[in-house]
Design a protein around this motif. Structure first.
Motif, short mmCIF file in Angstrom:
data_model
loop_
_atom_site.label_atom_id
_atom_site.label_comp_id
_atom_site.label_asym_id
_atom_site.label_seq_id
_atom_site.Cartn_x
_atom_site.Cartn_y
_atom_site.Cartn_z
N TYR A 1 -8.52 -5.39 -6.51
CA TYR A 1 -8.40 -4.14 -5.70
C TYR A 1 -8.68 -4.63 -4.29
CZ TYR A 1 -8.56 -1.85 -10.04
OH TYR A 1 -8.52 -1.44 -11.54
N GLN A 2 -7.88 -4.13 -3.28
CA GLN A 2 -8.30 -4.42 -1.83
C GLN A 2 -7.85 -2.91 -1.12
OE1 GLN A 2 -6.11 -7.56 -0.16
NE2 GLN A 2 -6.68 -6.96 1.94
N GLY A 3 -8.88 -2.60 -0.45
CA GLY A 3 -8.83 -1.21 0.19
C GLY A 3 -10.10 -0.77 0.72
N TYR A 4 -9.64 0.36 1.60
CA TYR A 4 -11.06 1.08 2.26
C TYR A 4 -12.05 1.40 1.29
CZ TYR A 4 -8.09 0.90 6.28
OH TYR A 4 -7.22 0.50 7.36
N LYS B 1 0.78 -1.10 -0.03
CA LYS B 1 -0.04 -0.07 0.07
C LYS B 1 0.95 1.21 0.07
CE LYS B 1 -1.12 -0.36 4.79
NZ LYS B 1 -0.89 -1.99 5.09
N SER B 2 2.05 1.33 0.40
CA SER B 2 3.25 2.49 0.32
C SER B 2 3.31 2.94 -0.94
CB SER B 2 4.09 2.05 1.10
OG SER B 2 4.77 1.04 0.61
N PHE B 3 3.12 1.93 -2.14
CA PHE B 3 3.22 2.38 -3.25
C PHE B 3 1.90 2.94 -3.98
CE2 PHE B 3 6.39 -1.07 -2.74
CZ PHE B 3 7.43 -0.21 -2.51
N ILE B 4 0.89 2.18 -3.52
CA ILE B 4 -0.43 2.64 -4.08
C ILE B 4 -0.86 4.00 -3.68
CG2 ILE B 4 -2.79 1.93 -4.21
CD1 ILE B 4 -1.07 -0.08 -5.57
N GLN B 5 -0.53 4.22 -2.45
CA GLN B 5 -1.01 5.56 -1.99
C GLN B 5 -0.53 6.80 -2.67
OE1 GLN B 5 -1.39 4.22 2.22
NE2 GLN B 5 -3.08 4.68 1.00
N ASP B 6 0.72 6.97 -3.02
CA ASP B 6 0.86 8.10 -3.87
C ASP B 6 1.11 8.13 -5.27
OD1 ASP B 6 0.98 9.36 -1.38
OD2 ASP B 6 3.20 8.93 -1.01
N ALA B 7 0.79 6.74 -6.05
CA ALA B 7 0.97 6.38 -7.21
C ALA B 7 0.30 7.62 -8.26
CB ALA B 7 0.41 4.88 -7.72
N PRO B 8 -0.59 8.27 -7.81
CA PRO B 8 -1.51 8.94 -8.87
C PRO B 8 -0.74 10.34 -8.62
CG PRO B 8 -2.97 7.99 -7.38
CD PRO B 8 -1.58 7.82 -6.80
N THR B 9 0.28 10.89 -7.78
CA THR B 9 0.60 11.86 -7.51
C THR B 9 2.25 12.06 -7.87
OG1 THR B 9 0.53 11.77 -5.27
CG2 THR B 9 -1.19 12.98 -6.64
N ASP B 10 2.95 10.93 -7.33
CA ASP B 10 4.32 10.92 -7.02
C ASP B 10 4.93 10.04 -8.42
OD1 ASP B 10 6.94 10.09 -6.76
OD2 ASP B 10 6.74 9.92 -4.45
N PRO B 11 5.74 10.70 -9.31
CA PRO B 11 6.09 10.26 -10.40
C PRO B 11 7.19 8.82 -10.25
CG PRO B 11 6.65 12.33 -10.53
CD PRO B 11 6.10 11.97 -9.27
N ASN B 12 7.80 8.84 -9.08
CA ASN B 12 8.46 7.71 -8.53
C ASN B 12 7.85 6.45 -8.25
OD1 ASN B 12 11.16 8.97 -9.11
ND2 ASN B 12 10.76 9.90 -6.98
N ASP B 13 6.75 6.68 -7.50
CA ASP B 13 5.80 5.83 -7.22
C ASP B 13 5.00 5.01 -8.37
OD1 ASP B 13 6.52 5.41 -4.30
OD2 ASP B 13 4.99 6.86 -3.77
N ALA B 14 4.58 6.11 -9.37
CA ALA B 14 3.87 5.74 -10.45
C ALA B 14 4.80 4.77 -11.29
CB ALA B 14 3.59 6.85 -11.17
N GLY C 1 -4.44 -1.52 0.07
CA GLY C 1 -4.57 0.04 0.37
C GLY C 1 -5.19 0.84 -0.53
N VAL C 2 -5.85 0.46 -1.45
CA VAL C 2 -6.79 1.49 -2.38
C VAL C 2 -7.83 2.15 -1.55
CG1 VAL C 2 -7.92 1.83 -4.64
CG2 VAL C 2 -6.22 -0.28 -4.25
N GLU C 3 -7.41 3.40 -1.29
CA GLU C 3 -8.36 4.27 -0.45
C GLU C 3 -9.15 5.10 -1.39
OE1 GLU C 3 -5.95 6.03 2.38
OE2 GLU C 3 -5.68 4.11 3.78
N THR C 4 -8.68 5.68 -2.58
CA THR C 4 -9.33 6.77 -3.18
C THR C 4 -9.50 6.35 -4.84
OG1 THR C 4 -7.26 7.85 -4.08
CG2 THR C 4 -7.89 8.34 -2.04
N GLN C 5 -10.59 7.11 -5.42
CA GLN C 5 -10.91 6.88 -6.49
C GLN C 5 -9.92 7.10 -7.57
OE1 GLN C 5 -14.00 5.32 -7.33
NE2 GLN C 5 -13.10 5.20 -9.31
N ALA C 6 -9.12 8.20 -7.37
CA ALA C 6 -7.76 8.36 -8.10
C ALA C 6 -6.95 7.33 -8.34
CB ALA C 6 -7.10 9.74 -7.47
N GLN C 7 -6.66 6.77 -6.94
CA GLN C 7 -5.78 5.49 -6.88
C GLN C 7 -6.29 4.35 -7.83
OE1 GLN C 7 -5.71 4.82 -2.86
NE2 GLN C 7 -4.27 6.33 -2.41
N SER C 8 -7.57 4.16 -7.78
CA SER C 8 -8.21 3.25 -8.51
C SER C 8 -8.18 3.39 -10.01
CB SER C 8 -9.68 3.00 -7.93
OG SER C 8 -10.45 1.97 -8.74
#
Ligand code: C2E
Ligand code: CA
Ligand code: CA
Ligand code: CA
Length: 274
Positions: free
Chosen positions: A253-256, A201-214, A235-242
């Motif tokens: 997908y698994q997350g809140y 989940k640490s990678f999923i969290q910022d994937a939409p905004t952080d180019p490194n995680d993406a 750890g998919v929490e937001t629509q943007a991550q999904s």
């Protein structure tokens, strides 16, 4: 040290002593908890890109008589430092197999995953125990997923491969948990009969905004595709991550955003009400 350190050393020793005492106390209580049924099985949905629930991960909670509901982050590390983790994992495995057998009986094809600690997996009777649990419950092995971590690889790799091979031949699937957080992950993927990786989940969290995680998530998806591995995003929490994931591959997908872990009884109730 006593004369030179003065009060500070004594203070330090006292707090150390308290921490150790607290640990022993918790350890003793955990032993009782396993024996007296204070552990609770929670399940968290895993859904495909159409929103269909294809499985769930089993997660333990401790319903402590005085302290209330304790999260695994507090007691799993303690259990893993002792053989208590084996008793705990066994209890989880037995509980999950019984639920699987019930669902199989209702004609539902849903997979349930169980977290397996390295200390447990490394035992010589591990394969025999899984077989026994499946036989006792009558659960369909093809609906059972065992989540393992890179912690396993510290042990004897040949032994790990041998055990996984026997169990996969029976139809059990293996999932590499917390993928990307360790090292040498790629090398192990080739050697082990793994069916699935779970992106941490640490990678999923910022994937939409952080180019490194993406870039990291994209690389993991590409590797998984090449090796024909299923991917679970944790750890998919937001629509943007999904949306980010949906645009880049076939993912479970698994997350809140899709559902929090909930007590097995209410999870089962909702599944049956659908
Ligand atoms: P894990 O295996 O990586 O499990 C995923 C964790 O992420 C769970 O924490 C889950 O509740 C949490 N999670 C799920 N979706 C989200 C989300 O959208 N956002 C956030 N922030 N978190 C999310 P939990 O239940 O506290 O478990 C923590 C860890 O304890 C697990 O991490 C696993 O390593 C261990 N654990 C839990 N149950 C068991 C068990 O029965 N046996 C063993 N050996 N370990 C267990
Ligand atoms: Ca897990
Ligand atoms: Ca994980
Ligand atoms: Ca973990």
């Amino acid at each position: 040290a006593k004369t030179e350190g003065g009060g500070r050393v004594v203070f330090f020793e006292t707090t150390m002593g308290d921490a150790v005492k607290e640990r022993f106390k918790l350890e003793g209580e955990l032993r009782t908890a396993i024996a007296e049924g204070q552990l609770k099985l929670y399940l968290q949905p895993q859904v495909d890109s159409d929103g269909i629930q294809v499985g769930a991960e089993s997660l333990v909670r401790w319903q402590h008589p005085e302290r209330g509901l304790i999260m695994p982050g507090v007691f799993i590390p303690l259990a893993e430092a002792t053989d208590l983790i084996v008793a705990l994992d066994r209890w989880m495995l037995g509980s999950v197999c019984r639920i699987l057998a019930e669902l199989d009986g209702e004609g539902r094809s849903i997979r349930l995953s169980v977290n397996i600690s390295p200390r447990h997996f490394e035992r010589s009777d591990f394969v025999g125990e899984i077989k026994r649990q499946l036989m006792l419950s009558g659960a369909d092995p093809t609906h059972l997923v065992l989540e393992v971590t890179e912690g396993l690889m510290i042990g004897n790799l040949e032994d790990v491969v041998a055990k996984m091979t026997i169990l996969s031949t029976m139809g059990i699937h293996f999932s590499m948990d917390d993928f990307g957080t360790g090292y040498s992950s790629l090398a192990y993927l080739k050697r082990l009969p793994i069916h699935e990786i779970k992106i941490d989940k640490s990678f999923i969290q910022d994937a939409p905004t952080d180019p490194n995680d993406a870039a990291l998530v994209e690389t993991i998806l590409a590797v998984a595709q090449h090796l024909s591995l299923q991917v679970v995003a944790e750890g998919v929490e937001t629509q943007a991550q999904s949306d980010f994931l949906k645009a880049r591959g076939r993912v479970i997908y698994q997350g809140y955003l899709y559902g929090k872990p909930e007590p097995a009884e209410s999870w089962l109730q909702r599944l049956r009400d659908q």
